[in-house]
Structures are given as C-alpha cells and as structure tokens.
Scaffold this motif. Structure first.
Motif, short mmCIF file in Angstrom:
data_model
loop_
_atom_site.label_atom_id
_atom_site.label_comp_id
_atom_site.label_asym_id
_atom_site.label_seq_id
_atom_site.Cartn_x
_atom_site.Cartn_y
_atom_site.Cartn_z
N SER A 121 0.94 -1.17 0.78
CA SER A 121 0.40 0.04 0.19
C SER A 121 0.96 1.10 -0.52
CB SER A 121 -0.94 -0.14 1.33
OG SER A 121 -1.76 -0.97 1.22
N PHE A 123 0.44 4.89 0.31
CA PHE A 123 -0.19 6.21 0.51
C PHE A 123 0.38 7.30 0.04
CE2 PHE A 123 -0.90 2.69 3.75
CZ PHE A 123 -2.22 3.09 3.65
N SER A 130 -4.47 6.57 -1.68
CA SER A 130 -3.92 5.02 -1.49
C SER A 130 -4.20 4.60 -2.77
CB SER A 130 -4.10 4.31 -0.08
OG SER A 130 -5.00 4.48 -0.79
#
Length: 544
Positions: A121, A123, A130
């Motif tokens: 992930s 961000f 994201s």
C-alpha cells in the motif's frame, strides 16, 4: 578528539540524515533536538497505545519528517512545522500485520508492506489517496527493500512482484503510480532489483540456486545485457558455473561500478556501461604487509591508570586472519562466501568481509586494483559504514559485550586507525542496554559521530585542528559562564555528570514544554483505498 556533553537518550534515538537534528523517543514523547545548540526544539506527545508499541522509527531522506509506526497506526510529524501531523490508522484494515514501512519517492509517500505478501500500500499524504499493488515478492523487514527501487531524478518506481509462479517487473509513474511498463523477466527466482545512480540502468539478479545471472535493462525496460558469472582463471574455477551464484550485489555511488559477491572467497567487479568483468578480488588465507598494503591488528594493552586500552598495531610479517574453523555446529550448514560489501562515497574503495573470517575487514583500491588495507579486530564485525560525504573514511562496529561502547575508524591518511571508547565519556563509565553508532552528517569540515545507549547520547568530532568548529558549536560557545564553569540548559534535568531518570523527563515535559509540542492534535484517518494497480505483463507502453 572532541566530545559534546552527555544528553538524555533512549533505546530509540536517531540523528537526521543531514545531521541537523536528533530525534529521541521517550515515554509518551518524541523529543527533537537541534544539533547545533543541543537544545530541544520540539516535544510531541504520543498516544499511549502508539508509544508502547513503536516498531518503526525513521527519518525521511530530506530530514524534514519523522515516521513513527506500529501495526495499528502510522504517524508522521515534522521537525519544525507545528501545524503538520498525519495519521494512518489501521493501515491494513485489520486483515494482516504490517511487516515493513518506508518513505517513498518523497516526504509525502509512505510504503506499507502487508504480511504474507498480500499487498503493497502506497499512501500519498499530499493527495490523501492510496494505491494498492498485489503480491510484492519481498515483504519482510529484512528483505523488503530489495524488491523495489526508485529511479534517481524521475522517481519512477521499479517493483518486483510475483504472480502465477513467475516474477514480474513493473515500472510506475511518479505520483499517480500508473503502470508505464511491465514484463516477465527471464528469471526463475529473482532476488533483487536496483536502479543505477545515474538512472540509466535497471538491474535484476537471480537467486544463488540458479547460478550467476544478472539482467541489465535500459530505463524503458528493454533487456540490454545478461551477465552469467565470472570468467574462470584457474582449474579450480572450471566448474564455477555449477556452484552457488550471487549472494550480494552493490552499485558504486556514481553507478560506474558493480560489485558482486558469491559463496566463494571471490568478489567480482563489473564496469558500466559494458557490464563486463574488470577485476576479481580474492580473500586469501594469508596476507603479507607491503608498501602498498597496511595490515592492522587490534590489541589490548595496559594503560597508565592501571586499566586496559585498545590500539591498532601494524603487522610486520605475513599473517593469517582468524577463521571460524572447518567444523560447523551440529545440524548447521557451514557458511561461506562474502557477506558484506560496500563502496565508499568516491567509488574508488570497496570494503568486504567473508563468512569464514568474521573479525577481518578487507579494503580494496579499485583504481589500482590492489588490496589497500586489512584490519583484524578482536570481535566479529557487526557493521561497517563509509562516511556519507567524506572519501575513504570507514566506521566499524563489532559484536560482543566488550565492544558495545567502541567504534573503530580507518582513514588511509592517518598514521594508525583510531578506536573511540564512548563508555569512558558517558556518565558512570559504562554503556547500558542497546547501543547505536552512526555518522553525524552535519555541515562541518570534520567528521562527526553520534553514539547512544539506552540512557545517554554523546557526539564526537575528529577535528583537523583545535580551532575548527564542531557540529554543536553554539552549545560550545554558550556552555561556559564568565567563571569558566559549564552552564546547564534549563531543559537539562540534572548536571551532565549524573544519570537522568525517565519519570522526571515526563514531568518536565508535561509541566513546562507542552506548549512547544505543536503537533499533538489528532488527525482524522482520511486515507482510503481508492485505487488498485495490477502489473500487466503484456503492457507495452514505454516510460516517460
């Protein structure tokens, strides 16, 4: 050698990459101290649930931001702006644990790897968006950094993933992280990916079980060359292709050279852009001093005060570096090969260490292709680090209780290498708990070192002359009153020659420094998984 006064520290204390600040995690607080004055500039309160479970504590490359992370919360703060703070709550939505966290291409990008390699992930704090990428090949803390690399200048992300039992390389655009190109490399089990320092080449190397194999791609993802191992130079090398392959890979700082280590006593140097073998470095069982080769042995000698001290003594005859022996422990496989390689900032020197000679560091001159120095220490070498901006200056730290307060330094211009005993400088004369030793990359003409144990930290400088400024120069100027006595800052809790107590740190910060924190307000969890990116091996678009 000049030392600063002792400062309050903890097991988690780190200098910023530019050496301007020192961040320390104390109970429920993050303290940020300016190196120049040694005064606390910010104190940031931390939630109890975060303060008691911090697993990641790191600076951004720009030295403007600090990341504190646990499995449930990631918090980012700044060194100077009290109006900025960002939280990422429940970053994996409670499905898995976070296994690795890192800053991305800039201060606004945060990379979080999930357990079992489920996803990466990314961000973006600026856009509050994201991006999820499935199946990063490497995701555990010790190896995750080998699976991604940012291209210098353009900041394109190159990522190694695995899908359907095959390796996939994808190149992602800056900020949007759109896939500009992806493909299946000709690998069985790729072990790492890395851009060159000039951004011209993207290199992927195969696992050791598949032999010696390096794939070199152009910046737009086209295969430029495949390297299949060193050239045999003796009968013993005739079957080198049948043995274990690449164990270590390292670029020089300017991208002109590549160092490759395998499971033998050989290290191979490749030259870019041809990526052909230019030098083979052999770690021999015996070394003999010569005009061009320094051999130093660490020795413990009696000191004038009745105790013992350490110093380096030059060898005058051939010597055999100590080995671990040929009999491994029961049920353990013998360890072989090069297990450490690092270029200095100029790219002209390479330091190495082998598994079977753990107390010896080898320093090679790649310009003249000779062995420049060999250092034999008392304890196994835990870490060796070149200075980030000064050529040919090496710091060495060793394992073991007796070595926790020691830092060894080598510079070819010195008459002998230096050994700094920080235990003698810390109040009480003994290091306590975990120790940290790093270069302090401050704006100074002289090299400086940051050292910390679980209660105190201290800075050391190696000035060329007594009138040279030290990185903590403002503290030096203000540190003495008109009677020549050292003054204590009102932020110090007790005199510098006494131990400080954590509880009193909390009391002082709560009573007198709360107004300095600035970044204590909670920030809403505004991040959502708004975009999903899946590398497409059949994509043929080229990189911008």
């Amino acid at each position: 050698m000049r030392f600063s006064r002792s400062l309050k520290s903890s097991t988690q204390s780190l200098p910023s990459p530019d050496g301007a600040y020192i961040a320390t995690i104390l109970p429920s607080k993050l303290s940020i101290r300016a190196t120049r004055s040694l005064e606390i500039t910010r104190v940031i309160s931390l939630p109890p649930e975060l303060a008691s479970s911090i697993s990641w504590f790191l600076w951004s490359e720009s030295s403007n931001r600090i990341l504190l992370g646990s499995s449930q919360e990631i918090r980012i703060v700044t060194t100077t702006n009290p109006n900025f703070a960002a939280n990422i709550l429940h970053p994996t939505s409670g499905t898995t644990k976070v296994t690795f966290v890192s800053f991305g291409a800039n201060d606004d990008e945060i990379l979080l790897f999930s357990d079992f390699g489920l996803k990466l992930s990314i961000f973006n704090l600026a856009t509050q968006r994201s991006v999820d990428i499935n199946s990063p090949k490497f995701y555990n803390a010790g190896v995750a950094a080998k699976g991604f690399s940012y291209r210098p200048v353009t900041s394109n992300l190159a990522l190694l993933t695995r899908s359907g039992g095959k390796d996939v390389i994808s190149i992602h655009a800056k900020v949007t992280l759109d896939v500009t190109r992806s493909w299946w490399p000709d690998t069985i089990d790729a072990q790492g990916i890395s851009w060159s320092a000039d951004g011209r080449w993207l290199v992927v190397w195969e696992s050791a079980s598949q032999g010696h194999k390096i794939l070199v791609y152009t910046a737009d993802g086209h295969l430029f060359k495949t390297w299949n191992g060193p050239v045999p130079i003796s009968e013993e090398d005739s079957d080198i292709a049948l043995g274990a392959g690449i164990k270590l890979f390292d670029w020089s700082r300017h991208g002109a050279l590549v160092a490759v280590g395998d499971y033998s006593r050989r290290a191979t140097i490749l030259s870019a852009p041809s990526f052909t073998e230019t030098t083979s470095l052999f770690h021999t069982e015996t070394v003999k001093p010569a005009e061009s080769l320094q051999i130093w042995q660490e020795q413990i000698v009696a000191s004038q005060n009745g105790g013992f001290s350490r110093e380096f003594v030059a060898a005058t005859q051939a010597i055999c570096p100590p080995t671990t022996g040929s009999s491994p422990p029961t049920n353990a496989e013998p360890k072989t090969g090069t297990n450490f390689m690092s270029f200095d900032v100029s790219g002209s020197l390479l330091s190495t260490r082998t598994e079977d000679m753990p107390t010896t560091i080898w320093i090679w001159d790649l310009g003249t292709r000779i062995l420049r120095a060999v250092m034999i220490l008392h304890a196994p070498i835990a870490k060796a680090t070149w200075h980030p901006t000064i050529d040919e200056l090496l710091m060495i730290r060793c394992e073991g209780e007796d070595s926790r307060g020691l830092i060894h330094l080598w510079d070819p211009s010195w008459a002998t290498p230096k050994i700094i005993d920080f235990a003698a400088q810390i109040p009480g004369g003994k290091v306590i708990g975990k120790t940290i030793g790093r270069w302090l990359n401050a704006q100074s003409s002289s090299p400086a070192i940051f050292f910390s144990d679980s209660q105190d930290c201290i800075l050391a400088s190696i000035p060329g002359s007594e009138d040279e400024e030290v990185p903590w120069q403002d503290a030096e100027v203000r540190g003495f009153d008109i009677y020549g006595q050292q003054e204590e800052s009102p932020l110090n809790l007790v005199p510098a020659n006494e131990k400080r107590i954590y509880s009193r740190v909390s009391e002082l910060m709560d009573d007198g420094l709360t107004g300095m924190s600035g970044g204590t307000d909670e920030v809403e969890d505004t991040f959502r998984f708004r975009k999903f990116v899946e590398p497409d091996p059949w994509s043929s678009s080229t990189q911008n």
